[in-house]
Design an enzyme around this catalytic site. Sequence first.
Site: not given
Length: 333
Positions: A190, A247, A255
């Site tokens: 992910k 995320t 990220n």
Amino acid sequence: MKQKVAVLGAGSWGNTLAILLASKYTVTMWEFDAKVAELLNTEKENKKFLPGIRFPDNFTVTNDLGSAIKNAYLIIFAVPSFAIRSLSVNAAQFINNTQIIVSVTKGIEDGTFMRMTEIIDSVVPHKKGVVALSGPTHAEEVSKKVPSTIVAACKDISVAEEVQKAFMTEYLRVYTNEDIIGVEIGAAVKNVIAIIAGISDGIGFGDNTKAALMTRGMAEIIRLGKKAGANEKTFSGLAGMGDLIVTCCSKHSRNRHVGELLGKGQKIDEITSSMAMVAEGVKNCKSIKNFADKLSVEMPLTEELYKIIYENDSIMDSLKRLFSRKEKHEHWE
Ligand SMILES: NC(=O)c1ccc[n+]([C@@H]2O[C@H](COP(=O)([O-])OP(=O)(O)OC[C@H]3O[C@@H](n4cnc5c(N)ncnc54)[C@H](O)[C@@H]3O)[C@@H](O)[C@H]2O)c1
């Protein structure tokens, strides 16, 4: 006298979990840099990673791995993925078969393609078990007691249940799962998808693009996970869909942030060198791409991110390639 736990790693997540556990246990947090350990002990606050959050009384920081691990009921490994093997090698001599190890690190080791708990398991001979603890839990929110959920995964469900009890608080609800492969693959991949989602944000594409990237990203996670031996059901859970959503969408995601800057035209080296914290998706894009090649799994988004990060390919060329792929059925192996 409260039982003791050891948290190995004083970054944002290690420190957040150490403070959470201090509501039930005596906590020793290990920091690999001796000067930083000393500073943390003096200031009783982690000004770099968790500013404004005071360490409780039953909480010490040390640079001495042996003393951190000694007599600890639980040992939490909370360092970046590049440091898991060296930490396991250094810690192994101090660990015995009554102690439970928990890994909160997200990644796949390049070359061996081992998951984080596989590395620990192979290096540390004497321990009660290794559990992966993973889910949609940004340190910035858990440290402020924002209601959150996570999953404790272990083949031996009784060990996962011990960890579940240890981490349960009024703001963190812990589930269990036997499928440690699925939980760790979801956790690692992910981060790669989040960089791609961030690129879309950085360019200024819309919600349609983001939804497409997250959904087709999940298809890649499932294809790789199934080939590696995971249970597909795990990917609709907290360590799969849950962590992918947070995320790819959160302002706290490093990220996604890396991707956003790439999308705005910055180079990967300038982005990573300006960040204090680890963005696992950058290194793991390479290991996951190589792992997928080894298992003959098609992961077009991961492959394109690899070209952007490691071969300096243009984002717009990647987009053209993705949209000119052969027509597909939505579900394929
Ligand atoms: N931050 C989060 O919200 C969060 C949530 C869940 C999982 N995680 C995962 O937890 C892991 C750690 O992340 P973090 O956010 O705490 O990282 P961080 O970037 O905040 O901190 C990294 C820590 O690792 C230490 N470190 C650096 N090099 C080291 C080495 N060679 N050996 C040992 N320690 C070293 C640093 O001193 C620092 O204390 C990552 O795999 C991450 O994906 C993070």
